[in-house]
Write a protein that holds these residues in place. Structure first.
Motif, PDB file in Angstrom:
ATOM      1  N   GLU A   6       0.831  -1.201   0.000  1.00 11.35           N
ATOM      2  CA  GLU A   6       0.000   0.000   0.000  1.00 11.35           C
ATOM      3  C   GLU A   6       0.869   1.255   0.000  1.00 11.35           C
ATOM      4  O   GLU A   6       0.564   2.237  -0.680  1.00 11.35           O
ATOM      5  CB  GLU A   6      -0.915  -0.011   1.221  1.00 11.35           C
ATOM      6  N   ARG A  27      -3.900   7.774   2.498  1.00 10.75           N
ATOM      7  CA  ARG A  27      -4.307   6.380   2.316  1.00 10.75           C
ATOM      8  C   ARG A  27      -5.808   6.211   2.139  1.00 10.75           C
ATOM      9  O   ARG A  27      -6.251   5.278   1.483  1.00 10.75           O
ATOM     10  CB  ARG A  27      -3.838   5.532   3.491  1.00 10.75           C
ATOM     11  N   ASP A  28      -6.609   7.100   2.723  1.00 12.19           N
ATOM     12  CA  ASP A  28      -8.064   6.948   2.641  1.00 12.19           C
ATOM     13  C   ASP A  28      -8.692   7.740   1.497  1.00 12.19           C
ATOM     14  O   ASP A  28      -9.911   7.807   1.382  1.00 12.19           O
ATOM     15  CB  ASP A  28      -8.725   7.315   3.968  1.00 12.19           C
ATOM     16  N   ASP A  29      -7.870   8.325   0.627  1.00 14.28           N
ATOM     17  CA  ASP A  29      -8.397   9.048  -0.537  1.00 14.28           C
ATOM     18  C   ASP A  29      -9.034   8.069  -1.517  1.00 14.28           C
ATOM     19  O   ASP A  29      -8.568   6.931  -1.666  1.00 14.28           O
ATOM     20  CB  ASP A  29      -7.282   9.792  -1.250  1.00 14.28           C
ATOM     21  N   PRO A  30     -10.065   8.504  -2.236  1.00 15.07           N
ATOM     22  CA  PRO A  30     -10.705   7.626  -3.229  1.00 15.07           C
ATOM     23  C   PRO A  30      -9.733   7.101  -4.284  1.00 15.07           C
ATOM     24  O   PRO A  30      -9.906   5.986  -4.777  1.00 15.07           O
ATOM     25  CB  PRO A  30     -11.768   8.535  -3.859  1.00 15.07           C
ATOM     26  N   SER A  33      -8.463   3.579  -3.732  1.00 15.75           N
ATOM     27  CA  SER A  33      -9.424   2.486  -3.543  1.00 15.75           C
ATOM     28  C   SER A  33      -8.965   1.148  -4.125  1.00 15.75           C
ATOM     29  O   SER A  33      -9.215   0.104  -3.532  1.00 15.75           O
ATOM     30  CB  SER A  33     -10.784   2.869  -4.108  1.00 15.75           C
ATOM     31  N   GLU A  36      -5.737  -0.285  -1.697  1.00 13.40           N
ATOM     32  CA  GLU A  36      -5.854  -0.295  -0.242  1.00 13.40           C
ATOM     33  C   GLU A  36      -5.183  -1.531   0.342  1.00 13.40           C
ATOM     34  O   GLU A  36      -5.030  -2.554  -0.335  1.00 13.40           O
ATOM     35  CB  GLU A  36      -7.325  -0.295   0.175  1.00 13.40           C
ATOM     36  N   ARG A  37      -4.856  -1.420   1.602  1.00 15.08           N
ATOM     37  CA  ARG A  37      -4.225  -2.529   2.321  1.00 15.08           C
ATOM     38  C   ARG A  37      -5.064  -3.794   2.226  1.00 15.08           C
ATOM     39  O   ARG A  37      -4.525  -4.901   2.074  1.00 15.08           O
ATOM     40  CB  ARG A  37      -4.032  -2.117   3.779  1.00 15.08           C
ATOM     41  N   GLU A  38      -6.400  -3.663   2.299  1.00 15.97           N
ATOM     42  CA  GLU A  38      -7.273  -4.838   2.246  1.00 15.97           C
ATOM     43  C   GLU A  38      -7.195  -5.530   0.883  1.00 15.97           C
ATOM     44  O   GLU A  38      -7.256  -6.750   0.793  1.00 15.97           O
ATOM     45  CB  GLU A  38      -8.721  -4.452   2.558  1.00 15.97           C
TER      46      GLU A  38
END
Length: 109
Positions: A6, A27-30, A33, A36-38
């Motif tokens: 990530e 990291r949480d910006d669209p 997506s 992402e880490r997931e």
């Protein structure tokens, strides 16, 4: 390893899309997506080295374009490191080349 993947993606996207004076990409910006880490976590759990290569390669292409391509010194070094990463065939071998990529991308930010 998911966090490392990530981070590499984040640094690539920062090079490609972040401009001086604008809000930093987080990291949480669209835009993150697909990286992402997931997402990487799922690929790591599956042991899907090919899919990991494809995701990282997408980001590397954006970063290379942002720094002027392989005709520039920064681009040649990034390409060398990306190629080394792309030639890895097992999950166990990914760490060292991935760390080298992360460190280089961080340095050229």
């Amino acid at each position: 390893m998911e966090l490392l993947l990530e981070t590499v993606a984040l640094f690539c996207l920062k090079l490609a899309y972040e401009t001086e004076g604008s809000s930093p990409i987080l990291r949480d910006d669209p835009i993150m997506s697909d990286y992402e880490r997931e997402v990487f976590g799922l690929l790591v759990r599956r042991g899907d080295v090919e899919a990991i290569h494809l995701k990282v390669d997408e980001c590397m292409g954006l970063a290379l374009e942002a720094i002027g391509g392989v005709d520039k010194p920064l681009g040649r070094e990034l390409q060398r490191l990306a190629t080394k990463f792309a030639n890895i065939e097992t999950m166990e071998q990914l760490d060292a080349p991935l760390i080298a990529l992360k460190d280089y991308l961080k340095d050229i930010q």
